[in-house]
Scaffold this motif. Structure first.
Motif, short mmCIF file in Angstrom:
data_model
loop_
_atom_site.label_atom_id
_atom_site.label_comp_id
_atom_site.label_asym_id
_atom_site.label_seq_id
_atom_site.Cartn_x
_atom_site.Cartn_y
_atom_site.Cartn_z
N LYS A 1 0.90 -1.35 0.01
CA LYS A 1 0.02 0.12 0.14
C LYS A 1 1.00 1.10 -0.04
CE LYS A 1 -4.58 -1.17 0.66
NZ LYS A 1 -4.50 -1.82 -0.64
N HIS A 2 0.48 2.23 -0.84
CA HIS A 2 1.04 3.62 -0.91
C HIS A 2 0.84 4.47 0.51
CE1 HIS A 2 1.36 3.43 -5.56
NE2 HIS A 2 2.21 2.77 -4.79
N GLU A 3 1.74 5.06 1.08
CA GLU A 3 1.34 6.07 1.85
C GLU A 3 0.56 6.85 1.51
OE1 GLU A 3 1.85 6.71 5.60
OE2 GLU A 3 2.22 4.62 5.33
N PRO A 4 -0.55 7.35 2.15
CA PRO A 4 -1.37 8.64 1.62
C PRO A 4 -0.45 9.84 1.50
CG PRO A 4 -2.56 7.60 3.29
CD PRO A 4 -1.16 6.84 3.40
N VAL A 5 -0.53 10.48 0.35
CA VAL A 5 0.21 11.77 0.08
C VAL A 5 -0.57 12.88 0.78
CG1 VAL A 5 1.04 13.49 -1.84
CG2 VAL A 5 0.64 11.20 -2.30
N PRO A 6 0.02 13.81 1.90
CA PRO A 6 -0.64 14.66 2.47
C PRO A 6 -1.54 15.41 1.49
CG PRO A 6 1.86 14.34 3.07
CD PRO A 6 1.32 13.63 1.68
N TYR A 7 -2.76 16.05 2.15
CA TYR A 7 -3.46 17.02 1.30
C TYR A 7 -2.68 18.15 1.05
CZ TYR A 7 -7.69 14.86 3.12
OH TYR A 7 -8.83 13.83 3.36
N ARG A 8 -1.66 18.72 1.82
CA ARG A 8 -0.71 19.67 1.76
C ARG A 8 -0.10 19.79 0.54
NH1 ARG A 8 1.97 23.79 4.70
NH2 ARG A 8 4.31 23.34 3.84
N THR A 9 0.50 18.69 0.07
CA THR A 9 1.58 18.48 -0.86
C THR A 9 0.75 18.51 -2.21
OG1 THR A 9 2.49 16.56 0.30
CG2 THR A 9 3.03 16.70 -1.95
N PHE A 10 -0.53 18.16 -2.41
CA PHE A 10 -1.19 18.21 -3.49
C PHE A 10 -1.72 19.81 -3.79
CE2 PHE A 10 -2.87 13.62 -3.20
CZ PHE A 10 -2.12 13.23 -4.12
N ILE A 11 -1.97 20.43 -2.78
CA ILE A 11 -2.46 21.69 -2.67
C ILE A 11 -1.32 22.72 -3.20
CG2 ILE A 11 -3.20 23.85 -1.39
CD1 ILE A 11 -5.01 21.63 0.32
N LEU A 12 -0.09 22.38 -2.60
CA LEU A 12 1.07 23.18 -3.06
C LEU A 12 1.36 23.00 -4.61
CD1 LEU A 12 3.71 22.90 0.23
CD2 LEU A 12 2.43 24.89 -0.93
#
Lengths: 199, 98
Positions: free
Chosen positions: B5-16
């Motif tokens: 399983k991949h670690e969830p990418v933080p919301y912050r990374t996507f928003i940046l």
């Protein structure tokens, strides 16, 4: 206990392989553009100036934002935030519809000016301008079709998430729909500058 | 293939990433208002390539995928470069011929 065959990585790789074929499909159209722009450079600049940059720019922002919301939806499902995931899918679909509405107004405006494939106005403007708009309508039309397919796919997945068929344990369907959606975004990233921004 | 399983990418990374994509969009629109001749198209294509890289690596999780996915994409890009490049060796030199 029944043994279930499951390979999420394989499923994702299969989706990537399919996306390569989509890239090749659109590349054919971009290649035609590239060949035509070297032959009819002045006519292409003239024709590009007839497109409204703001329609294109707004649609760019809409698509980039929809790419963000579907990417966030994956993080949400991984963290088992089902409600958030569904809401983000719904926002993505709403943005897809907004994109198509924007496209409707843009094309209506152009068609009202007599600019559409095989129109008399285009025939008078010569082969360069005509080839620009033929390619523009075909590429943007094919892209619009992909927007429609992608939004439908995300809608189906959102329903499956709501019904508990797509869960925080198995969400490869959401991942693959998101991959398709990002491809739609990628095509627009190249389509926008090539058709709207050449001067 | 493994079922990791991949670690969830933080919301912050996507928003940046999204902010970076918007900034690049503003750049590409701004550059198009200035006439730089043939340079315009190359700037537009470079910015578009940067945007694609962000979408592929972060939004499409390519960074987290195994080497197979990265090699696959690389092969596709090479094939694209070959067929676009070879077409232009024909188109650009066609006028030389009668």
């Amino acid at each position: 206990m029944s043994h279930e065959h499951r390979d999420d990585t394989g499923a994702r790789f299969g989706m990537w392989l399919f996306l390569y074929t989509e890239v090749i499909l659109f590349s054919g159209l971009f290649l035609l553009y590239g060949v035509a722009v070297t032959k009819y450079t002045d006519a292409y600049i003239l024709a590009s100036n007839k497109l409204n940059v703001w329609f294109g720019a707004v649609n760019t922002v809409v698509l980039l934002t929809s790419s963000l919301t579907i990417a966030l939806a994956i993080t949400a499902i991984q963290r088992n935030r089902i409600r958030t995931c569904i809401n983000l899918c719904v926002v993505t679909i709403a943005l897809a519809i907004l994109f198509l509405i924007n496209k409707y107004f843009e094309w209506s405006h152009e068609i009202s000016l007599g600019i559409y494939p095989a129109s008399e106005t285009l025939l008078e403007m010569g082969p360069g301008v005509a080839s620009f708009f033929n390619l523009y309508y075909f590429t943007a039309g094919l892209h619009g079709l992909h927007v429609l397919i992608g939004a439908t796919l995300i809608g189906v997945v959102a329903v499956l998430v709501a019904r508990g068929k797509v869960t925080s344990d198995r969400y490869v369907l959401l991942e693959n729909s998101a991959l398709y959606w990002h491809l739609v975004d990628l095509v627009w990233i190249f389509l926008f500058p090539l058709y709207y921004l050449i001067i | 293939m493994s079922e990791e399983k991949h670690e969830p990418v933080p919301y912050r990374t996507f928003i940046l990433t999204w902010v970076a994509l918007l900034v690049l969009t503003v750049i590409t629109v701004a550059v198009a208002q200035v006439d730089l001749g043939a340079l315009n198209i190359w700037v537009a294509l470079s910015v578009a390539s940067c945007k694609s890289a962000l979408v592929l690596l972060i939004f499409m999780h390519l960074k987290q995928e195994t080497l197979l996915f990265k090699i696959g994409l690389l092969i596709m890009i090479v094939i694209l470069a070959i067929f676009i490049g070879l077409t232009f060796t024909d188109v650009l030199y066609r006028e030389v011929l009668p």
